[in-house]
Design a protein around this motif. Structure first.
Motif, PDB file in Angstrom:
ATOM      1  N   GLY A 139       0.798  -1.220   0.000  1.00  0.00           N
ATOM      2  CA  GLY A 139       0.000   0.000   0.000  1.00  0.00           C
ATOM      3  C   GLY A 139       0.830   1.269   0.000  1.00  0.00           C
ATOM      4  O   GLY A 139       0.286   2.375   0.057  1.00  0.00           O
ATOM      5  N   TYR A 140       2.146   1.127  -0.098  1.00  0.00           N
ATOM      6  CA  TYR A 140       3.069   2.274  -0.094  1.00  0.00           C
ATOM      7  C   TYR A 140       2.787   3.193  -1.288  1.00  0.00           C
ATOM      8  O   TYR A 140       2.619   2.736  -2.416  1.00  0.00           O
ATOM      9  CB  TYR A 140       4.508   1.743  -0.154  1.00  0.00           C
ATOM     10  CG  TYR A 140       5.590   2.788  -0.191  1.00  0.00           C
ATOM     11  CD1 TYR A 140       6.091   3.351   0.973  1.00  0.00           C
ATOM     12  CD2 TYR A 140       6.122   3.204  -1.418  1.00  0.00           C
ATOM     13  CE1 TYR A 140       7.096   4.296   0.929  1.00  0.00           C
ATOM     14  CE2 TYR A 140       7.132   4.155  -1.466  1.00  0.00           C
ATOM     15  CZ  TYR A 140       7.613   4.696  -0.284  1.00  0.00           C
ATOM     16  OH  TYR A 140       8.609   5.625  -0.339  1.00  0.00           O
ATOM     17  N   LEU A 141       2.704   4.498  -1.026  1.00  0.00           N
ATOM     18  CA  LEU A 141       2.472   5.486  -2.082  1.00  0.00           C
ATOM     19  C   LEU A 141       3.760   5.690  -2.880  1.00  0.00           C
ATOM     20  O   LEU A 141       4.811   5.985  -2.313  1.00  0.00           O
ATOM     21  CB  LEU A 141       2.017   6.815  -1.483  1.00  0.00           C
ATOM     22  CG  LEU A 141       1.826   7.975  -2.466  1.00  0.00           C
ATOM     23  CD1 LEU A 141       0.779   7.640  -3.514  1.00  0.00           C
ATOM     24  CD2 LEU A 141       1.442   9.246  -1.708  1.00  0.00           C
ATOM     25  N   TYR A 142       3.641   5.535  -4.191  1.00  0.00           N
ATOM     26  CA  TYR A 142       4.804   5.583  -5.077  1.00  0.00           C
ATOM     27  C   TYR A 142       4.463   6.508  -6.230  1.00  0.00           C
ATOM     28  O   TYR A 142       3.619   6.178  -7.068  1.00  0.00           O
ATOM     29  CB  TYR A 142       5.096   4.163  -5.577  1.00  0.00           C
ATOM     30  CG  TYR A 142       6.422   3.970  -6.271  1.00  0.00           C
ATOM     31  CD1 TYR A 142       7.519   3.483  -5.582  1.00  0.00           C
ATOM     32  CD2 TYR A 142       6.573   4.243  -7.627  1.00  0.00           C
ATOM     33  CE1 TYR A 142       8.727   3.261  -6.219  1.00  0.00           C
ATOM     34  CE2 TYR A 142       7.774   4.036  -8.272  1.00  0.00           C
ATOM     35  CZ  TYR A 142       8.851   3.544  -7.557  1.00  0.00           C
ATOM     36  OH  TYR A 142      10.053   3.334  -8.192  1.00  0.00           O
ATOM     37  N   ARG A 143       5.075   7.683  -6.262  1.00  0.00           N
ATOM     38  CA  ARG A 143       4.768   8.644  -7.335  1.00  0.00           C
ATOM     39  C   ARG A 143       5.877   8.650  -8.380  1.00  0.00           C
ATOM     40  O   ARG A 143       7.064   8.554  -8.049  1.00  0.00           O
ATOM     41  CB  ARG A 143       4.602  10.052  -6.751  1.00  0.00           C
ATOM     42  CG  ARG A 143       3.303  10.235  -5.995  1.00  0.00           C
ATOM     43  CD  ARG A 143       2.946  11.704  -5.872  1.00  0.00           C
ATOM     44  NE  ARG A 143       1.680  11.892  -5.196  1.00  0.00           N
ATOM     45  CZ  ARG A 143       1.569  12.290  -3.926  1.00  0.00           C
ATOM     46  NH1 ARG A 143       2.637  12.546  -3.210  1.00  0.00           N
ATOM     47  NH2 ARG A 143       0.379  12.443  -3.392  1.00  0.00           N
TER      48      ARG A 143
ATOM     49  N   GLY B  99       0.265   9.122  -9.229  1.00  0.00           N
ATOM     50  CA  GLY B  99       0.255   8.297  -8.025  1.00  0.00           C
ATOM     51  C   GLY B  99       0.052   6.822  -8.315  1.00  0.00           C
ATOM     52  O   GLY B  99      -0.714   6.441  -9.204  1.00  0.00           O
ATOM     53  N   HIS B 100       0.767   6.003  -7.582  1.00  0.00           N
ATOM     54  CA  HIS B 100       0.607   4.547  -7.631  1.00  0.00           C
ATOM     55  C   HIS B 100       0.651   4.035  -6.190  1.00  0.00           C
ATOM     56  O   HIS B 100       1.166   4.703  -5.297  1.00  0.00           O
ATOM     57  CB  HIS B 100       1.745   3.882  -8.418  1.00  0.00           C
ATOM     58  CG  HIS B 100       1.750   4.215  -9.873  1.00  0.00           C
ATOM     59  ND1 HIS B 100       2.253   5.399 -10.361  1.00  0.00           N
ATOM     60  CD2 HIS B 100       1.311   3.523 -10.956  1.00  0.00           C
ATOM     61  CE1 HIS B 100       2.141   5.422 -11.679  1.00  0.00           C
ATOM     62  NE2 HIS B 100       1.562   4.295 -12.060  1.00  0.00           N
ATOM     63  N   ARG B 101       0.119   2.854  -5.979  1.00  0.00           N
ATOM     64  CA  ARG B 101       0.245   2.145  -4.708  1.00  0.00           C
ATOM     65  C   ARG B 101       0.918   0.804  -4.989  1.00  0.00           C
ATOM     66  O   ARG B 101       0.670   0.186  -6.026  1.00  0.00           O
ATOM     67  CB  ARG B 101      -1.128   1.921  -4.064  1.00  0.00           C
ATOM     68  CG  ARG B 101      -1.803   3.193  -3.590  1.00  0.00           C
ATOM     69  CD  ARG B 101      -1.244   3.676  -2.293  1.00  0.00           C
ATOM     70  NE  ARG B 101      -1.811   4.973  -1.893  1.00  0.00           N
ATOM     71  CZ  ARG B 101      -1.568   5.538  -0.728  1.00  0.00           C
ATOM     72  NH1 ARG B 101      -0.771   4.953   0.147  1.00  0.00           N
ATOM     73  NH2 ARG B 101      -2.074   6.711  -0.435  1.00  0.00           N
ATOM     74  N   LEU B 102       1.782   0.388  -4.074  1.00  0.00           N
ATOM     75  CA  LEU B 102       2.456  -0.895  -4.248  1.00  0.00           C
ATOM     76  C   LEU B 102       1.668  -2.005  -3.552  1.00  0.00           C
ATOM     77  O   LEU B 102       1.258  -1.856  -2.398  1.00  0.00           O
ATOM     78  CB  LEU B 102       3.867  -0.839  -3.669  1.00  0.00           C
ATOM     79  CG  LEU B 102       4.824   0.190  -4.271  1.00  0.00           C
ATOM     80  CD1 LEU B 102       6.203   0.058  -3.646  1.00  0.00           C
ATOM     81  CD2 LEU B 102       4.910   0.043  -5.786  1.00  0.00           C
ATOM     82  N   ALA B 103       1.464  -3.096  -4.272  1.00  0.00           N
ATOM     83  CA  ALA B 103       0.916  -4.316  -3.679  1.00  0.00           C
ATOM     84  C   ALA B 103       2.093  -5.260  -3.487  1.00  0.00           C
ATOM     85  O   ALA B 103       2.738  -5.669  -4.457  1.00  0.00           O
ATOM     86  CB  ALA B 103      -0.138  -4.931  -4.601  1.00  0.00           C
ATOM     87  N   VAL B 104       2.416  -5.562  -2.231  1.00  0.00           N
ATOM     88  CA  VAL B 104       3.649  -6.297  -1.920  1.00  0.00           C
ATOM     89  C   VAL B 104       3.316  -7.590  -1.182  1.00  0.00           C
ATOM     90  O   VAL B 104       2.501  -7.613  -0.252  1.00  0.00           O
ATOM     91  CB  VAL B 104       4.600  -5.436  -1.055  1.00  0.00           C
ATOM     92  CG1 VAL B 104       5.902  -6.166  -0.790  1.00  0.00           C
ATOM     93  CG2 VAL B 104       4.869  -4.102  -1.740  1.00  0.00           C
TER      94      VAL B 104
END
Length: 200
Positions: A93-97, A188-193
């Motif tokens: 769920g980390y915000l990754y721009r 903006g992107h969110r990481l699914a890890v």
């Protein structure tokens, strides 16, 4: 460092054995080598025993500190497992721009750096503050990537899977730049890890 500690422990044992030798035996051995030598007083034996035991204790202390220092510089399998699990939880769920070309807005936000720093941060009190490697697997893309995570001293290896999911609600237009022709927007992107305890 382990070899040095073992040598020190062996030396300590030898010194304690020397301190336990009876004074009469030393006198007879000395007399057989040099019959005309003067007798050694009991006080000299007492001082020698104290000195030998003192040096032996010092060897043991330095050896134990050496083993402790080596342990602090290496990861254990349990430390790595716990750190990877916690890092996975925190990165999910980390915000990754990224900018409009797709490059990370903050250069250090590359996946490898994110994983390594997060695992180290979650290593716990006894784990070292370095030694973690997130090795990318061939065929990774910006939107989906796999990493083999290992650490110095640990036999365990983990596979971390990252998917970058577009999140328009997290787009950002810096003030003073947005609007009008040539407006700049950070996408903006969110990481699914996710992670698993095996090689990728």
């Amino acid at each position: 460092m382990t070899k040095l500690s073992v040598i020190l422990f062996g030396l300590a044992a030898l010194l304690i054995l020397m301190a336990c030798v009876k004074s009469d035996r030393v006198r007879s051995w000395r007399e057989s080598l040099n019959p005309s030598a003067s007798q050694v007083p009991d006080a000299a034996f007492l001082v020698a025993r104290i000195a030998l035991i003192g040096v032996a204790i010092s060897c043991v202390v330095v050896g134990v500190q050496g083993l402790g220092g080596e342990d602090d510089s290496k990861w254990s399998d349990d430390e790595l497992k716990s750190a990877v699990e916690q890092a996975t939880y925190e990165l999910d769920g980390y915000l990754y721009r990224v900018d409009e070309s797709g490059d990370p807005v903050i250069f250090t936000n590359e996946y490898e750096t994110l994983i390594e720093s997060e695992v180290v941060e979650n290593g716990g009190g006894d784990a070292p503050a370095n030694g973690v490697v997130a090795d990318p697997v061939d065929g990774n893309t910006d939107s989906e990537a796999y990493f083999r995570v290992s650490a110095n001293g640990a036999d365990a290896e983990f596979c971390i899977h990252i998917q970058r999911v577009r999140s328009k609600k997290d787009d950002y237009s810096p003030p003073g730049i947005a609007g009008g022709e040539g407006a700049y927007t950070e996408l903006g992107h969110r990481l699914a890890v996710s992670s698993r305890p095996e090689a990728c």
